[in-house]
Enzyme design. Structure first.
Site, short mmCIF file in Angstrom:
data_model
loop_
_atom_site.label_atom_id
_atom_site.label_comp_id
_atom_site.label_asym_id
_atom_site.label_seq_id
_atom_site.Cartn_x
_atom_site.Cartn_y
_atom_site.Cartn_z
N GLY A 10 -27.46 -93.54 -30.38
CA GLY A 10 -28.88 -93.30 -30.14
C GLY A 10 -29.73 -93.95 -31.21
O GLY A 10 -29.36 -93.94 -32.38
N THR A 131 -28.47 -90.74 -37.92
CA THR A 131 -28.64 -89.84 -36.78
C THR A 131 -29.83 -88.92 -37.05
O THR A 131 -29.97 -88.40 -38.16
CB THR A 131 -27.40 -88.95 -36.47
OG1 THR A 131 -27.83 -87.81 -35.72
CG2 THR A 131 -26.70 -88.44 -37.71
N ILE A 132 -30.66 -88.74 -36.04
CA ILE A 132 -31.77 -87.80 -36.23
C ILE A 132 -31.23 -86.37 -36.35
O ILE A 132 -31.89 -85.51 -36.89
CB ILE A 132 -32.83 -87.86 -35.10
CG1 ILE A 132 -32.26 -87.45 -33.75
CG2 ILE A 132 -33.51 -89.21 -35.05
CD1 ILE A 132 -33.34 -87.12 -32.71
N ASP A 133 -30.01 -86.15 -35.84
CA ASP A 133 -29.45 -84.79 -35.85
C ASP A 133 -29.03 -84.32 -37.25
O ASP A 133 -28.83 -83.13 -37.46
CB ASP A 133 -28.22 -84.71 -34.93
CG ASP A 133 -28.60 -84.82 -33.46
OD1 ASP A 133 -29.79 -84.94 -33.17
OD2 ASP A 133 -27.68 -84.78 -32.62
N GLY A 176 -30.54 -82.11 -30.65
CA GLY A 176 -29.53 -81.45 -31.49
C GLY A 176 -28.37 -81.03 -30.62
O GLY A 176 -28.39 -79.97 -30.02
N GLU A 227 -31.31 -78.53 -27.85
CA GLU A 227 -30.76 -78.81 -26.52
C GLU A 227 -29.32 -78.32 -26.37
O GLU A 227 -28.87 -78.00 -25.28
CB GLU A 227 -30.80 -80.32 -26.24
CG GLU A 227 -29.97 -81.09 -27.26
CD GLU A 227 -29.92 -82.59 -27.07
OE1 GLU A 227 -30.53 -83.10 -26.13
OE2 GLU A 227 -29.24 -83.23 -27.90
O1 F6P Z 1 -27.09 -88.03 -31.27
C1 F6P Z 1 -28.45 -87.97 -31.43
C2 F6P Z 1 -29.11 -87.49 -30.19
O2 F6P Z 1 -30.45 -87.50 -30.52
C3 F6P Z 1 -28.65 -86.11 -29.69
O3 F6P Z 1 -29.34 -85.04 -30.28
C4 F6P Z 1 -28.90 -86.20 -28.22
O4 F6P Z 1 -28.05 -85.37 -27.49
C5 F6P Z 1 -28.61 -87.61 -27.92
O5 F6P Z 1 -28.92 -88.34 -29.08
C6 F6P Z 1 -29.37 -88.12 -26.72
O6 F6P Z 1 -29.34 -89.49 -26.68
P1 F6P Z 1 -29.57 -90.40 -25.38
O7 F6P Z 1 -30.57 -89.70 -24.55
O8 F6P Z 1 -30.03 -91.70 -25.91
O9 F6P Z 1 -28.25 -90.50 -24.73
#
Ligand code: F6P
Length: 347
Positions: A10, A131-133, A176, A227
């Site tokens: 991501g 990672t933003i997480d 998250g 999420e």
């Molecule tokens: O891994 C980072 C993240 O932001 C998660 O929190 C999220 O589940 C995921 O990316 C969603 O990414 P995409 O919508 O690009 O698949």
């Protein structure tokens, strides 16, 4: 020395700041030459490259996203084997035929997991955590997290005023997947009343009772939910059946589930704001620009030192090197003592 650069998984504010620091430091300090790989591991898997010189990185420091593009391509997935060769072998062959002496891989646990496999197969790789997480075990912070938290905090600030005007509960669903760091920090900074995170399955009845109790104080409650959070009664997070090449499901919908239950059990109106990719887009904060730049500078110094199989990491205020294998060994989840500090209802 010819160095390849890729960004995988991501996207995240600060990726361009890392790319810029890598290229500028490599050219200025070590007379290196760079080659950009497009769309994460798809680039080296298919030999898809782009020019990456000082001119290409001019002006990108404040820009969100990644000029290299990204994807969730997993060379280690069986579907990426071809002609009797595994995806990892194909990547190694392409790097060799393009004259790439070393690779800087910028990504989260999945991208760095592939980097580890490539290193174990003889590839010269250095990792940069993204990672933003903020859930990578080996580093105190990843860039992108601060930006995401600030965006979510501002949304919560705005939702307070409209929730109070209408005497509604407002549910804010943030990203998250496995870790609730964004929900925890944004919820604390925004003065949320309830924070629900993946690490701690919640009791739906208790959440609704607490929301009702807040309403009795003439107070419109704000619930922040990651999420990946889910009720105790259900074993897994709410989401669709789609899976990426790393086997991750696409999450989303727990906010709606909560709103429906709150309305049903309390008789009060509940609305949902899903922040989604707004948290990942746009310009990085000053903190993320500085961290990303420091990571980029130190990553290319690691390449120059031949410190392959390592990832740069933030420990307290210092940038250090840690083995890639160690970096991906364990996710950094929110520990129980941090719940207590939040002073909100946790489910
Ligand atoms: O891994 C980072 C993240 O932001 C998660 O929190 C999220 O589940 C995921 O990316 C969603 O990414 P995409 O919508 O690009 O698949």
């Amino acid at each position: 020395m010819r160095v390849g650069v890729l960004t995988g998984g991501g996207d995240c504010p600060g990726l361009n700041a890392v790319i810029r620091a890598v290229v500028r430091t490599g050219v200025a300090e070590h007379d290196m030459e760079f080659i950009g790989f497009k769309d994460g591991w798809r680039g080296p898997l298919e030999g898809d490259t782009m020019v990456l010189d000082v001119a290409a990185v001019r002006g990108i420091l404040p820009r969100g996203g990644t000029i290299l593009g990204t994807s969730r391509t997993n060379p280690a997935a069986p579907s990426n084997s071809a002609g009797g060769k595994s995806g990892i072998e194909r990547v190694a062959e392409n790097l060799e035929s393009l004259g790439v002496d070393a690779l800087v891989a910028i990504g989260g646990e999945d991208t760095l997991g592939v980097a580890t496999k490539l290193y174990q197969a003889g590839g010269k790789v250095v990792g940069v955590p993204k990672t933003i997480d903020n859930d990578l075990g080996a580093t105190d912070y990843t860039f992108g997290f601060d930006t995401a938290v600030n965006i979510a905090m501002e949304a919560i600030d705005r939702l307070h005023t409209t929730a109070e005007s209408h005497h509604r509960a407002l549910i804010v669903e943030v990203m998250g997947r496995n870790a609730g760091w964004i929900a925890l920090h944004a919820g604390m900074a925004g003065g949320a009343n309830v924070i629900l995170i993946p690490e701690r399955p919640f009791d739906m009845g208790q959440v609704c009772d607490y929301v009702e109790h807040r309403f009795k104080d003439r107070y419109a409650p704000i619930v922040v939910v990651a999420e990946g959070a889910h009720p105790k009664a259900v074993d897994e997070a709410v989401g669709g059946p789609q899976q990426d090449e790393f086997g991750h499901s696409r999450f989303g919908g727990v906010g709606q589930l909560l709103a429906a239950e709150i309305e049903h059990r309390t008789g009060k109106e509940a609305r949902v704001a899903v922040l989604g990719h707004i948290q990942r887009g746009g310009t990085p904060t000053a903190f993320d620009r500085v961290l990303a730049t420091r990571f980029g500078v130190q990553a290319i110094r690691a390449v120059a030192d031949g410190a392959f199989g390592q990832m740069v990491a933030l420990r307290a205020t210092q940038i250090v090197r840690v083995p890639l294998a160690e970096a991906i060994a364990e996710l950094k989840l929110v520990p129980p003592d941090r719940y207590a500090e939040a002073e909100v209802f946790f489910g």
